[in-house]
Design a protein around this motif. Structure first.
Motif, short mmCIF file in Angstrom:
data_model
loop_
_atom_site.label_atom_id
_atom_site.label_comp_id
_atom_site.label_asym_id
_atom_site.label_seq_id
_atom_site.Cartn_x
_atom_site.Cartn_y
_atom_site.Cartn_z
N ALA A 29 0.82 -1.78 -0.04
CA ALA A 29 -0.27 0.11 0.02
C ALA A 29 0.20 1.55 0.14
O ALA A 29 0.45 2.02 -0.57
CB ALA A 29 -0.94 0.13 1.26
N VAL A 30 2.09 1.06 1.16
CA VAL A 30 2.94 2.33 1.19
C VAL A 30 3.69 2.34 -0.05
O VAL A 30 3.34 4.06 -0.45
CB VAL A 30 3.50 2.14 2.13
N TYR A 31 4.05 1.51 -1.10
CA TYR A 31 4.92 1.98 -2.44
C TYR A 31 3.17 2.22 -3.09
O TYR A 31 4.36 2.58 -4.40
CB TYR A 31 5.41 0.55 -2.51
N TYR A 32 2.80 1.87 -3.01
CA TYR A 32 1.61 2.25 -4.67
C TYR A 32 1.10 3.66 -4.19
O TYR A 32 0.96 4.14 -4.54
CB TYR A 32 0.30 1.22 -4.13
N VAL A 33 0.69 4.40 -2.94
CA VAL A 33 -0.02 6.18 -2.74
C VAL A 33 0.95 6.52 -3.88
O VAL A 33 0.16 7.51 -4.23
CB VAL A 33 0.45 5.94 -1.36
N PRO A 34 2.37 6.70 -4.68
CA PRO A 34 2.76 7.36 -5.12
C PRO A 34 2.36 7.59 -6.96
O PRO A 34 1.95 8.80 -7.52
CB PRO A 34 4.27 7.83 -5.09
N SER A 35 1.97 5.98 -6.91
CA SER A 35 1.04 6.25 -7.90
C SER A 35 -0.81 6.64 -8.12
O SER A 35 -1.32 7.16 -8.75
CB SER A 35 0.57 4.50 -8.39
N LEU A 36 -1.54 7.33 -6.85
CA LEU A 36 -2.30 7.82 -6.54
C LEU A 36 -1.85 9.72 -6.91
O LEU A 36 -2.89 9.37 -7.06
CB LEU A 36 -2.74 6.87 -5.07
#
Lengths: 324, 439
Positions: free
Chosen positions: A132-139
């Motif tokens: 989730a944490v690493y996905y945040v920048p994509s959002l």
């Protein structure tokens, strides 16, 4: 239908014809009813596709052959808009900038995403959280707020120069305002949004059967060999999928350049993405016919690059179920 | 979920998702529209901030009270997206009845026949201009006719940081300066103020500043028949002047200048404390002051020196026009008249759109002005009397926006050393000619 082998073939064919006839009638079979329900559910999407995408697309195709300033009726000019592009230095520059952006940001982002996916694919505890944490920048990455933050980070007194200062490099460069580095900062911004390819890579990695690795280890293969001869070949469909998706996205990148350069594509057109130039010409200078023509060339370019990717995939993408 | 194996068809399907690429094309053929279904529903569209919206709505409310059969609905947006939205609305056949206009765009809109000729309502005094500032009015005419009433006027101005001038302590700020004196003074300021602060922002990219320079040389940016009024030599002189200021340290380095260009007023060098002077328009004092802790001053722009012509001109900050296709000509025009003459409306919209043209309105507002508004008013009066201004009689043609962008790009390229002054001047001049021919 169970066929009786003793029946004459002619009669069988007749029966099939009748069956086809029946199914074409108004009275729907249960399968037909199911399909109808499905199409009904799809109807809003179809309506959207036709009204909001196909309709405007067709009108944009028409407009691309006209001189249209939004305020008065379009005037047919034939291929003039298309020919004008090749003499337009800013257009050529926009093509150059966009190609550099696509061919640097996409591979870098994928390497980064794969590296992190492999790092996370080691049976870590709390994997869901990391994911989730690493996905945040994509959002966040495509958002206006981040583009503004980016401007701060790479400004004269921004974070980058501060960090450089700590390690003894004195820099007063405003990375974002220098024609030599501005595009680089946008590429870094794109790479930073590695989240969605990473998630897809991670899912792909999890599906590679452990036996392969065990067998390879028994045969004495090192880490590098296992990566090179097992992980990568089995992952090529995912690499391919990610590549297509990211490439198409990169060709259409708009927001970062628009926000970071204040809509100008500056300094000195160094961040003039193709889409930004379309926007400037269409809405800024009211050359909507020209802008439409540029948009169609973009579509053709994306289609061309995608086709090349698909053709090349024959030689490097490995599908397990097609092994002969 | 993902499967371990992928066959070609699945991947092809995924690839089809990339048809999302089509959506951008769709965006380029779109059309928008607004609807006015009720019988006397009028639309007003303007650019500005939320505070302008609030003031405008107060004025509308007063108008609606006096005209119970009319209901005006207003919409607003920021300046840059305003023109996109307006042109899209017009293309979709839903032009707003009342349109806020800018001098840079009005010629284009008139040429397309989109704005109502206001000669008749002015003659009938529906729009009463009997005490209106004649310079302001003259400057707003298109082909000698009124297609929009100026809601305010302002002059070009050097805004400056009063605290930094005091800190530098290099002598009194002269009442007027030529471009050369300005450069020398800025170099002194920069030297006295030390690292990270320079005398002036880089105005080589600023079309307003270049226009002053051209006018002081006795020319205008454009000729009455829609050609370029300046020469290639003017451009190269202009670039040479600023290159000198960069070398002497009077003006901010080019990278700092480029950084200032990215975010409007908040990112200007004056607001960021990087430069003492910034050339802009007089009604922006409040906007700058709101973003700065140091005190903002206002000063006349550099003059051309002996033998030069006056360069400054009273610029219409914005006009109120009526759509040529409105169904409610009399209601729309009476709203225009109301906005500039009704005491309630004058007080409501205040000087937020610039100093009003009506003498009565000026007198009415005088006692209510804040100190910085007073500063602007007295600046406008002093410039009018100074002899450093002469009316601008040539309208910006279609393509002026593209020329503005081109100056910015080329001046930057020269500043960054990507092109020489001579080549830069040549390419800007060629770009400008092309922009005019394309319209």
């Amino acid at each position: 239908m169970i066929r009786n082998p003793e029946r004459p073939a002619r009669k069988e064919a007749q029966e099939i014809r009748q069956e086809v006839k029946r199914s074409r009638g108004l009275k729907l079979s249960s399968e037909g009813k199911e399909n109808l329900a499905g199409y009904l559910f799809l109807l809003p999407w179809f309506a959207g596709l036709i009204l909001l995408t196909a309709g405007p697309m067709i009108s944009s195709l028409y407009l691309s052959f006209t001189n249209f300033d939004l305020l008065s009726a379009p005037v047919w000019v034939g291929l003039q808009n298309y020919l004008a592009m090749f003499q337009d230095l800013r257009w050529l520059n926009a093509v150059k900038v966009t190609l550099i952006y696509v061919f640097l940001s996409v591979p870098l982002k994928m390497v980064f995403a794969l590296a992190l996916a492999m790092l996370l694919n080691r049976g870590l505890r709390g994997l869901a959280i990391y994911r989730a944490v690493y996905y945040v920048p994509s959002l966040l990455g495509g958002s206006v707020a981040i583009a503004i933050l980016w401007r701060q980070i790479f400004d004269t007194s921004g974070l980058v120069n501060q960090v450089l200062g700590w390690v003894g490099i004195k820099s007063a460069t405003s990375w974002i305002s220098s024609p030599n580095y501005a595009l680089g900062t946008l590429i870094i911004l794109a790479v930073w949004q590695f989240g969605s390819p990473m998630i897809i890579f991670l899912a792909g990695l999890k599906q590679i059967p452990m036996e392969y690795y065990e067998a390879a280890t028994t045969d004495g293969a090192g880490k590098l060999n296992r990566f090179w001869h097992i992980t990568l070949p089995l992952l090529t469909p995912i690499v391919f999928f990610n590549m297509i998706l990211q490439m198409v996205g990169a060709f259409q990148a708009f927001t970062p350049a628009f926000i970071v350069s204040g809509g100008t594509g500056g300094p000195v057109d160094s961040t003039l993405f193709y889409t930004l130039y379309i926007y400037q010409e269409g809405f800024g200078n009211l050359h909507m016919g020209y802008a439409s023509a540029m948009a169609w060339i973009l579509l053709i370019a994306i289609a061309l690059f995608t086709t090349i990717a698909f053709l090349s995939s024959r030689y490097w993408v490995f599908y397990q179920d097609e092994r002969k | 979920m993902m499967k371990a194996t992928y066959n070609r068809r699945q991947v092809l399907q995924m690839g089809a998702a990339s048809a999302a690429g089509l959506s951008f094309l769709a965006a380029c053929g779109g059309s928008g529209g607004s609807s006015t279904t009720a019988t006397k529903h009028l639309q007003l569209f303007f650019w500005g901030t939320t505070s302008r919206d609030k003031l405008t709505r107060q004025a509308i409310q007063l108008f609606d009270q006096k005209h119970p059969d009319v209901k005006i609905t207003s919409q607003f947006t920021d300046f840059n997206s305003y023109w996109n939205k307006l042109s899209t609305q017009i293309a979709g056949g839903g032009a707003p009845d009342l349109i806020q206009m800018d001098m840079r765009y009005i010629a284009q809109y008139v040429k397309k026949g989109l704005l109502l000729d206001l000669t008749d309502p002015i003659a009938k005094k529906t729009i009463d201009l009997s005490d209106f500032d004649q310079t302001l009015l003259k400057g707003s005419l298109v082909n000698g006719k009124s297609y929009g009433i100026p809601l305010g006027g302002n002059y070009q101005a050097q805004l400056y940081d009063q605290d930094l001038i005091a800190k530098a302590n290099v002598g009194e700020l002269p009442a007027t300066f030529t471009w050369d004196e300005f450069g020398t003074y800025c170099a002194k300021l920069a030297k006295a103020l030390g690292k990270g602060v320079w005398g002036t922002a880089d105005e080589s990219t600023n079309i307003t500043a270049f226009e002053l320079w051209t006018r002081q040389h006795g020319r205008d940016l454009y000729t009455t028949d829609g050609k370029l009024g300046f020469t290639q030599q003017d451009v190269s002189d202009w670039f040479t002047y600023w290159s000198g200021l960069r070398k002497s340290g009077a003006c901010v380095p080019i990278e700092i200048a480029a950084g200032a260009m990215t975010g409007g007023t908040p990112t200007t060098n004056l607001v960021k404390g990087q430069a003492v002077f910034n050339l802009t328009l007089s009604n922006l004092v409040d906007a700058f002051q709101a973003l700065m802790q140091h005190k903002v001053g206002i000063h006349m722009t550099p003059t051309g020196g002996t033998g030069a012509q006056p360069g400054m001109y009273l610029k219409t900050s914005q006009l109120l026009s009526v759509s040529a296709t409105t169904k409610y000509v009399s209601d729309s025009t009476s709203f225009v008249g109301f906005l500039i003459n009704d005491p309630g409306a004058i007080k409501a919209i205040n000087v937020e759109r610039g100093i009003p043209g009506s003498a009565k309105a000026k007198a009415l507002l005088q006692p209510t002005l804040t100190p910085s508004q007073q500063l602007v008013l007295s600046y406008v009066n002093s410039v009018t009397q100074s002899g450093n201004a002469r009316p601008k009689e040539v309208l910006d043609p279609a393509g002026a926006g593209a020329i503005e962008q081109s100056l910015m790009r080329t001046a930057q390229a020269v500043g960054f050393g990507k092109t020489s002054i001579a080549d830069g001047a040549k390419s800007f001049y060629a770009d400008a000619q092309k922009a005019l021919s394309q319209g």
